[in-house]
Structures are given as structure tokens and as C-alpha cells.
Scaffold this motif. Sequence first.
Motif, PDB file in Angstrom:
ATOM      1  N   ASN A 138      -8.540  -2.839  -9.732  1.00 17.68           N
ATOM      2  CA  ASN A 138      -7.079  -2.286  -9.727  1.00 17.68           C
ATOM      3  C   ASN A 138      -6.652  -1.997  -8.579  1.00 17.68           C
ATOM      4  N   VAL A 139      -7.518  -1.614  -7.496  1.00 18.59           N
ATOM      5  CA  VAL A 139      -6.951  -1.190  -6.320  1.00 18.59           C
ATOM      6  C   VAL A 139      -6.250  -2.082  -5.579  1.00 18.59           C
ATOM      7  N   PRO A 140      -6.834  -3.594  -5.158  1.00 19.09           N
ATOM      8  CA  PRO A 140      -5.944  -4.282  -4.614  1.00 19.09           C
ATOM      9  C   PRO A 140      -4.929  -4.852  -5.121  1.00 19.09           C
ATOM     10  N   ILE A 141      -4.909  -5.093  -6.414  1.00 21.08           N
ATOM     11  CA  ILE A 141      -3.694  -5.730  -7.204  1.00 21.08           C
ATOM     12  C   ILE A 141      -2.817  -4.755  -7.164  1.00 21.08           C
ATOM     13  N   GLY A 142      -3.062  -3.418  -7.511  1.00 22.67           N
ATOM     14  CA  GLY A 142      -2.007  -2.368  -7.628  1.00 22.67           C
ATOM     15  C   GLY A 142      -1.492  -2.268  -6.121  1.00 22.67           C
ATOM     16  N   ILE A 143      -2.090  -2.195  -5.130  1.00 18.82           N
ATOM     17  CA  ILE A 143      -1.191  -2.108  -3.521  1.00 18.82           C
ATOM     18  C   ILE A 143      -0.396  -3.337  -3.373  1.00 18.82           C
ATOM     19  N   VAL A 144      -0.809  -4.552  -3.934  1.00 17.13           N
ATOM     20  CA  VAL A 144       0.278  -5.518  -3.830  1.00 17.13           C
ATOM     21  C   VAL A 144       1.608  -5.311  -4.505  1.00 17.13           C
TER      22      VAL A 144
END
Length: 678
Positions: A180-186
Motif C-alpha cells: 500500500n505504501v508506494p502506491i498510496g504515496i503516488v
Amino acid sequence: MTAGAVAQDEEAMPKGRDLYVVLGALMLAMLLAALDQTIVSTALPTIVSDLGGLNHLAWVVTAYLLAATASTPLWGKLGDQYGRKRLFQTSIVIFLAGSALCGLARDMTELIVFRGVQGLGGGGLMVLAVAIVGEVVPPRERGRYQGLFGAVFGVASVCGPLLGGWFVDNLSWHWVFYINVPIGIVALLVVAAVLPATGERERHRIDYLGTLLIVGWAVGLVLATTWGGTRYDWVSAPIIGLVAASAVLIGVWVLVERRAAEPIMPPRLLADSVFSLGSAISFAVGFAMFGALTFLPIFLQVVHGVSPTLSGVHLLPMMLGMLLSSIGSGQLISRFGRYKIFPVAGTPIIALALYLCSRLDENASTLSMSLRFALLGFGLGLVMQVLVIAVQNAVSYRDLGAVTSGVTFFRQIGGSFGVAVFGSVFSNRLAAHVEDLAPVLPPGFDPSAVQGNPELLDRYPAEVRQDVLHAYAQSIDSVFLLAVPVAAVAFVLTWFLREVPLRETSRTRDYGEGFGAAPTVRSSRHEMERALSELMRKDPKALELYERLGARSGVELPAGSVWALCRIAKDRTVTGRDLAERAGVAIEHGRPYVDRLVDAGYVRRLDGTLSITDSGQVVAERLFTARREGLTRHVEGWSPEEHPELADILARLAEASLGDEADGQILRPGPDPAADRA
């Protein structure tokens, strides 16, 4: 609202690539929140093996559901009050923090707490993403784009268990949360860069106390069902105390809601038979759906020894059955206007499927399991969306948003209880079966270790391995057998569900509600705007629409001139070049239509700038009124004359939908407008 204000709102909306980027980021964020209700199901056996705490397994799912369900009303009203962009960014940050902490959890208690944090952010993502669509998309297109968000729920339902299993097999269970973290940051960066901080602010008196009381009694009852028969006897002081305390909190909650200026759930709704029955049936459906999603992967991974990824594949028939019946029932309801038959047929199918699942054992074939899972999903899909339609169709406009939120709220609460009860029964029965096998099991045998790694059974003789697998199968069978009477009660209740002649706005579908992936929180205004937007998509083609409006208003102008007049009236002043750009045509193609307006005295042209005249404004108002009257026919039975807000919605949509840039195509080369007398 004046036509000029409508035009300013449209001008502030992102266009072209920026719009698609914003919608993509919103859908991505919502996908993450919806996935996290189902993605952990296939990872649970491995998580329990790693962290221990078999008795707390259900709380990994329940903590997320309760936090998301309880927080959604707050996110919705806070977004109205303080601006949705800022709140949406906050919810992303909370969700990402919760996701990272879940991946770092060292024991089951930490994971449960962090799942609650994750659910708090997830509730905001799901509610605010849909609300923001109303700020960035013109009214006429909102139904179409909000339909895409419904598709996101469908994708999450199908892909969640499959992705969870894949991460466990190829990385580790921690990546179920880390991804979730990299996708959410985008998504966070895109929203910060592209989403405009627009939208009207609306003051609310937020029902914080009501929210806390909901959390209090729900947690108390879920704890009682989780601990009853496992950690404590059902008649022990702790369980009796939890039930009694929850009952008191429910009573206090009802009193508080009666006095609240803006209650989360107006108590008067509970006196409405359609809403109370619909909520009870919705509770039972959530009970069955989330319970099955949680414990079927355990059955598949332990009893049948399939990998976490393959356990997700085995669940696809259930999800596809649910999508097929949900979409199919929605289309049939729209066509024929009858809806009661679907829950009447769906609830016994659910009961039958649950009973058939309770007969599964370690020797069941893949085909046999797939057919039973598909039958369960098919039954669920027949019921979920229809309950939302039934309650919406039975209440007045002022309660439209509240009943929509209420029936999905009870579905989520039912899911929380279902997972808790299923978990308690499973743990209790497994402990009893393992105790019966004690003479043949080695000292220190750990059922949770086998649950996370069924290959451990290979260390034991074939007879012992077979006995242990049978014990697991019997324990999970008990879970599904327990759910059968719940579905049977729901079936009985469906016969008392009153069917009211279907209003036209109730024929529009929201597949997000139908797939059961998320709680729904929308005001009556937002719900009506969504329905009308969907109905407006069925309008005749632009040329025919403007010809009809001109004829109905007594305006003897070609359709292209009617469009231009509405557009200029909304802009008040616009250059000819800008008007042509809005229409997407060359300026020489649009000039003949504008010449007709200038000749009629409706528009003044000075140095290439066009401005509306007083007589032109009068004619434009007649066109807007005719459009509003046409939209009013869609809300027959909702009494706009008694609800100023509904009347305002009709006026706004009428003005916003005329002179729309997408309709400017009618100014493209065609017959000579001078010869056209519409």
C-alpha cells in the motif's frame, strides 16, 4: 445559484489529462482501501502461524471493518466542513501509516491495533473519493464516472483474496500491507499536485458522541462473541458484563441520537418497517459474506493443502457469482421495476450454499467446492444491492442519504459480528476436536502452527495427519452450519419486506453498494445528484435535446443557437474565440449560430466579445426552466416543492447541463442554420 456561478464552478474543474489523472489517483486510493477488507483473508493462516494468537484471528478483519464503518460518517461531514482535498490527503496519510505499522507488527495485539488505524484512514478514502468526483466532474457526467468507482469495488472483491495469497507465496505476509505504501504515496502526490481545493463548504454539527457510542457497543458485543465459549464461559461474569454494558450503551446511543442535531442514524428510521427489515437482512448478508471470506481460505489451505495463491483462485467462483448476480439483478430491476423477488430468492440460496459448504470435507473435489462457492456468491449478489434500492424507495427525500448509509452500515456491522462469531466457533470446536485426538498427537501439538504451515503435518504418520485434517474440516463445517439459521431468518424477513412502486431515480444502480466492499456515506443531496446524473445520461442526443427545449420554450432558434445562448448566459461575457474553443469547433463554424442571437437582440457583440442582453437573459431563463421541468419528472414522488434543497438540485443541474462543452459538437458543419426554424 446563478448561471454565472454554475459557469465558475465548471471553469474550476480540471479538464482533459488533468481530470483523468485526478480520477486515476482517486480510484487508486479507493482500490487500496477496498482491497484491505479482503486481501488479508488468504494471508490469515500464515499470519496466525507467524504471530500466534489463533483466538484473535477474527479481530484482524473485524478491527478494520469496525474502524472504517464507524469513521465514514465523520469523514463525510468533516470533508463538507473543512474541504475534501485536505481531508482526503489526511486519510491517505493515516491509511499509509497504518499499513506500514501492520507490516511491522510483532504480535497479534499490535496487528489488531494497527489494523484499526488502517481502517480509520480507509473509511476516509472510500467516502471522500466518491464525494470528490462531484467536485471535479460536470453534473451530467457524474453518473458515468461514479460507475467506474463501482467497478473498483468489483475488482477489489475479485482480486483481494488472490493478491493476498500471491504476496504470501512470493514475498511474505508483511507485503500484504507494505504494498500500500508506494502506491498510496503516488496517489498522495498526484492529489496534492493536480486536485484543486474547490467545493462548497457546509457547516455541520458533528455527532462525535454518537460515533463513540457506536464503537463502544459494537466492540463490546464483538468481544463478547469472540471470548464467549473460548476464553470465558458464556455465563461467566466478563461475558455477561460485556453484553450488559453494550445493551446500556445502545440505550444511551438511541437517546443521544434523538437529541443530536445531525445524528449518524436518525432513530425515527428504525420505526420504518422497510428500513428496519432491510437493515436486519443486510446484517445477515454481511454476517455470511465476511465470515465465508475469512474462513474459506483456512479450509482450503489447511484441509486441502493448497497454497495461499491457489486458495485465492478457489474463491474466484464466489466473487464472480456475486458480480454476475449483482449486475444482472440491477439491470432487471431497472427494466421491470420489481425488486422484492431478488432477496426472497437470494436468501434461501445463501442458506443452501452455507449448508452445502458445511458438508465439505478433506475429500471434496475442486469442482464440488467451486460450485458451492459460486452458489454462495450468486445468492449474496441477489440481495445486497436490492436492499439499498428497497430502503431508498420507501422513504422521503430528507432520509434518502441516511437510509443508504444505514443499510450499508448494518451490513458492515454484520460482517464484524460474522467474523467474530465464526472465529469463536472455529476456535472452540477445533480445541474440542484436538482434545479428542490428544492420545494420538505428540506433546505440544500447536493447531495454529499447522494452520499457517500445513506441511508440518507431513512429520506425522498418515493416520494422524488424516485425523488432524478431519478435525479442521469438522471445525470449519460447524462455522458454516451455524450461519445457516442466520440466512434462514433473513429469508423469513424478506417476506415481510414491503415492495413500493419503484421511483425512477431508484432504477439507477450504484455497483459499489451492490458489491458490498465498503460502507456508503452520502447525504440526500449527493444521492439524488448521483441518481439524476445517471438518468441524464439517457437524454436524447444533444441536437434533439436542444431542439425540444427550444420548441417547449417557444424559442424559434436552431439547436446550435440555443446551445450558444445558454453558454453565453452562463459565462455572461465571453470572446467568440473562447466560445468556439468550448464547443470544440472552428470559429467560422460557430459564427452563423451566434449571428442569429445577435440579430435577435439576445447577444451583444463588441470587438469580438459576446455578452448577454436583458432580453437574452430572459430567453435563457425560459430554457433553464424548461430543462428544470423536464428533470422534475424524474423525481416524481420526492416532492421538490416541500424540500428546498431538492428544488435547488434541480435548478443547479438544469443550468449546469445546458451549454455544456460536450454538447458544443452541434455547432460543427451541417445544414445552414439560417434555413433552420426549430
